[in-house]
Design an enzyme around this catalytic site. Structure first.
Site, PDB file in Angstrom:
ATOM      1  N   GLU A  44      -2.478  -6.175  -6.126  1.00 18.24           N
ATOM      2  CA  GLU A  44      -2.371  -6.806  -4.743  1.00 18.24           C
ATOM      3  C   GLU A  44      -1.709  -8.351  -4.657  1.00 18.24           C
ATOM      4  OE1 GLU A  44      -5.833  -7.994  -1.934  1.00 18.24           O
ATOM      5  OE2 GLU A  44      -6.183  -8.596  -3.743  1.00 18.24           O
ATOM      6  N   LYS A 126      -3.585  -5.850   5.072  1.00 22.24           N
ATOM      7  CA  LYS A 126      -5.054  -5.614   4.812  1.00 22.24           C
ATOM      8  C   LYS A 126      -6.068  -5.995   6.153  1.00 22.24           C
ATOM      9  CE  LYS A 126      -8.432  -7.245   1.313  1.00 22.24           C
ATOM     10  NZ  LYS A 126      -8.668  -8.426   0.171  1.00 22.24           N
ATOM     11  N   CYS A 160      -7.854  -3.914  -2.582  1.00 19.47           N
ATOM     12  CA  CYS A 160      -9.038  -4.675  -3.076  1.00 19.47           C
ATOM     13  C   CYS A 160     -10.235  -4.458  -2.475  1.00 19.47           C
ATOM     14  CB  CYS A 160      -8.858  -6.427  -2.868  1.00 19.47           C
ATOM     15  SG  CYS A 160      -9.902  -7.202  -3.978  1.00 19.47           S
TER      16      CYS A 160
END
Length: 342
Positions: A44, A126, A160
């Site tokens: 990430e 995200k 994540c």
């Protein structure tokens, strides 16, 4: 093709140095291809590094990193984007790259998926940055919950703690995902004081994703180097305790939950490699396919809005919607074509 090799990068970023970071990304792409991998996955925001500073001190102290982090984040269509596309094409390998994407005045936690010709398969963001990440990054939308057909199979990406979002995961499972690219930061932040941020919980999340989704999960995890710790902690022993060196817990999981990749110590940089066989998915889903025969749509169902959301939409009184003032993100230039000016 159902059997091939995949790779996950476990390495500290070149923190706040995008030029060095892109050069190292190209080197890892080359190394993965030389070892026979057809797909390589990065952690990430590996470019220009996960912003650990947002967890380490008051806002006034964090401001010293704001400008540098913004300037070292990457724009779609830039020379940095082109360099990764060229590396994918030169090495005949697909790449899932975790990065901080710069678009206008905003940043996003992004994953860019390139195919083996260098063309962009998907740029995603995200959906909901986690906790203090929301002080740095904007949000994605339903168009970012997508699984794409590729030459290697149906591939999706999440970052994540999106792996702790049940509905987002279910949206991915329902698209018959075969290979999942999971991007993680380092997993030692607040070690000993915040169990949920540690490797036990987060590697388990990747493992459960593999079992629930009946897919292979390539979980790439960064680590903190001593150099990065020095930049972030400035010799403060308390900050060093909160942000210790290490934290790389990269894993590759089969659809039955087994860890099938090579192992690296959490402080060691390198590639985690595994051979995967997509025919294994049929055996896993024969037992449980949560978005198929194992579902109960008469009891619970998911509604997914996959339309892109824009902050401004232009309308005409007679013609209706006529334009989107915010343009779509540009694709990477084809390899060997000039890139947009930096």
């Amino acid at each position: 093709m159902s059997q091939f090799k995949v790779a996950a990068v476990q390495a500290a970023p070149s923190f706040l140095d995008v030029e060095a970071g892109v050069a190292r990304a190209v080197a890892f792409i080359e190394q993965a291809a030389q070892k026979g991998a057809r797909l390589v996955v990065f952690p990430e925001t590996w470019l220009p590094g996960y912003p650990n500073h947002i967890w380490l001190g008051p806002v006034a102290w964090q401001m010293q990193f704001v400008g540098r982090y913004f300037e070292n984040s990457i724009e779609a269509g830039s020379a940095h984007d082109q360099a990764i596309a060229q590396a994918a094409a030169d090495n005949n390998i697909q790449v899932s790259l975790g990065l901080s994407e710069r678009a206008g005045g905003s940043l996003y936690i992004a994953q860019w998926h390139y195919d083996a010709t260098g063309a962009v398969i998907k740029r995603r963001r995200k959906l909901k940055p986690t906790h203090v990440e929301r002080t740095v990054f904007g949000e994605g939308d339903g168009s970012d919950l997508v699984v794409n057909d590729t030459a290697l199979g149906r591939i999706g990406q999440l970052s994540c703690w999106e792996h702790l979002q049940p509905l987002s995961k279910y949206a991915m499972y329902a698209q018959d995902e075969q290979i999942h690219c999971a991007a993680w930061p380092n997993l030692k932040l607040y070690e000993g004081g915040a169990y949920a941020l540690g490797h036990q919980v987060n590697t388990a999340a990747s493992m459960i994703y593999a079992v629930e989704g009946g897919c292979f999960v390539i979980a790439a995890c960064a680590l903190v180097s001593k150099e990065q710790q020095d930049i972030l902690c400035e010799g403060d022993p308390q900050k060093e305790t909160l942000c210790p060196v290490g934290g790389g817990y990269t894993r590759i999981y089969a659809p039955d939950g087994q860890s099938i990749g090579s192992d690296l110590p959490d402080t060691e940089e390198g590639l985690v490699m595994a051979d995967i066989d997509l025919s294994m998915i049929a055996y896993a889903k024969a037992a449980a396919d949560p978005a198929g025969h194992y579902a109960r749509p008469d009891v619970t169902r998911l509604m997914l809005n996959s339309a892109p959301q824009r902050p401004v939409m232009a309308f005409d009184d007679t013609a209706g919607l006529v334009a989107e003032p915010t343009p779509a993100e540009p694709e990477a230039p084809a390899p060997n074509e000039p890139a947009a000016a930096e």
